[in-house]
Design a protein around this motif. Structure first.
Motif, PDB file in Angstrom:
ATOM      1  N   PRO A   1       0.793  -1.234   0.000  1.00 26.99           N
ATOM      2  CA  PRO A   1       0.000   0.000   0.000  1.00 26.99           C
ATOM      3  C   PRO A   1       0.827   1.287   0.000  1.00 26.99           C
ATOM      4  O   PRO A   1       0.476   2.252  -0.675  1.00 26.99           O
ATOM      5  CB  PRO A   1      -0.828  -0.108   1.279  1.00 26.99           C
ATOM      6  CG  PRO A   1      -0.866  -1.558   1.604  1.00 26.99           C
ATOM      7  CD  PRO A   1       0.408  -2.144   1.073  1.00 26.99           C
ATOM      8  N   GLY A   2       1.921   1.315   0.730  1.00 24.69           N
ATOM      9  CA  GLY A   2       2.744   2.516   0.792  1.00 24.69           C
ATOM     10  C   GLY A   2       3.385   2.861  -0.543  1.00 24.69           C
ATOM     11  O   GLY A   2       3.539   4.028  -0.891  1.00 24.69           O
ATOM     12  N   PHE A   3       3.734   1.837  -1.312  1.00 22.12           N
ATOM     13  CA  PHE A   3       4.335   2.053  -2.622  1.00 22.12           C
ATOM     14  C   PHE A   3       3.289   2.611  -3.582  1.00 22.12           C
ATOM     15  O   PHE A   3       3.540   3.568  -4.307  1.00 22.12           O
ATOM     16  CB  PHE A   3       4.917   0.735  -3.137  1.00 22.12           C
ATOM     17  CG  PHE A   3       5.848   0.891  -4.294  1.00 22.12           C
ATOM     18  CD1 PHE A   3       7.152   1.289  -4.098  1.00 22.12           C
ATOM     19  CD2 PHE A   3       5.426   0.635  -5.587  1.00 22.12           C
ATOM     20  CE1 PHE A   3       8.030   1.431  -5.166  1.00 22.12           C
ATOM     21  CE2 PHE A   3       6.290   0.768  -6.654  1.00 22.12           C
ATOM     22  CZ  PHE A   3       7.591   1.173  -6.445  1.00 22.12           C
ATOM     23  N   ASP A   4       2.103   1.995  -3.597  1.00 18.68           N
ATOM     24  CA  ASP A   4       1.000   2.487  -4.433  1.00 18.68           C
ATOM     25  C   ASP A   4       0.699   3.949  -4.131  1.00 18.68           C
ATOM     26  O   ASP A   4       0.558   4.768  -5.038  1.00 18.68           O
ATOM     27  CB  ASP A   4      -0.270   1.666  -4.184  1.00 18.68           C
ATOM     28  CG  ASP A   4      -0.468   0.547  -5.196  1.00 18.68           C
ATOM     29  OD1 ASP A   4       0.272   0.494  -6.188  1.00 18.68           O
ATOM     30  OD2 ASP A   4      -1.382  -0.268  -4.978  1.00 18.68           O
ATOM     31  N   ALA A   5       0.586   4.283  -2.844  1.00 23.97           N
ATOM     32  CA  ALA A   5       0.264   5.652  -2.438  1.00 23.97           C
ATOM     33  C   ALA A   5       1.350   6.631  -2.875  1.00 23.97           C
ATOM     34  O   ALA A   5       1.057   7.761  -3.269  1.00 23.97           O
ATOM     35  CB  ALA A   5       0.075   5.719  -0.928  1.00 23.97           C
ATOM     36  N   GLY A   6       2.601   6.208  -2.820  1.00 21.35           N
ATOM     37  CA  GLY A   6       3.705   7.084  -3.208  1.00 21.35           C
ATOM     38  C   GLY A   6       3.790   7.335  -4.700  1.00 21.35           C
ATOM     39  O   GLY A   6       4.196   8.411  -5.136  1.00 21.35           O
ATOM     40  N   VAL A   7       3.385   6.363  -5.503  1.00 23.62           N
ATOM     41  CA  VAL A   7       3.455   6.497  -6.963  1.00 23.62           C
ATOM     42  C   VAL A   7       2.253   7.279  -7.501  1.00 23.62           C
ATOM     43  O   VAL A   7       2.366   7.994  -8.495  1.00 23.62           O
ATOM     44  CB  VAL A   7       3.558   5.111  -7.629  1.00 23.62           C
ATOM     45  CG1 VAL A   7       3.450   5.208  -9.141  1.00 23.62           C
ATOM     46  CG2 VAL A   7       4.872   4.434  -7.246  1.00 23.62           C
TER      47      VAL A   7
END
Length: 126
Positions: free
Chosen positions: A47-53
């Motif tokens: 989830p953190g990667f998705d939110a950052g991209v």
């Protein structure tokens, strides 16, 4: 780094391609790097990667901090990522949408078809 004006924005449901390097937040040791394609927001990434991209524009670079709770959590992802580990990703968005093959390697698909013929494999129709 900022993106060029008018660049395509990565949003949920779009296929994105980016180059990345993942390091541990505490030690700074690199655990992975490469290029990846995925559908933004489909749950295939942490989830953190998705939110950052999300919201990045093509050509933009970001440093994304992913806390353990939004990353691999208490289980980690052995053998590379131990439990309760915060991560940092240096990412650069190269494509958003499905247009990345246009104009790139125009003869490649023809070469693949010819190689498949030589091997005697049937070709799939798109």
């Amino acid at each position: 780094l900022p993106s060029p004006p008018g660049a395509v924005v990565a949003s949920a449901g779009k296929v994105v391609r980016l180059v990345y390097e993942g390091t541990f937040a505490v030690k700074g040791k690199r655990f992975d790097r490469g290029e990846i394609d995925f559908i933004l927001g489909d749950g295939s990434m942490v989830p953190g990667f998705d939110a950052g991209v999300a919201g990045m524009r093509v050509g933009e670079r970001r440093r994304i901090f992913v806390p353990a709770k939004m990353g691999y959590g208490k289980k980690g992802k052995r053998p590379k990522i131990p439990p309760h580990t915060d991560l940092i990703f240096e990412v650069g968005l190269t494509h958003a949408g499905v247009d990345w093959d246009e104009g790139k390697h125009p003869g490649r698909s023809q070469k693949r078809r010819e190689a498949a013929k030589r091997r005697g494999k049937k070709l799939k129709k798109p």
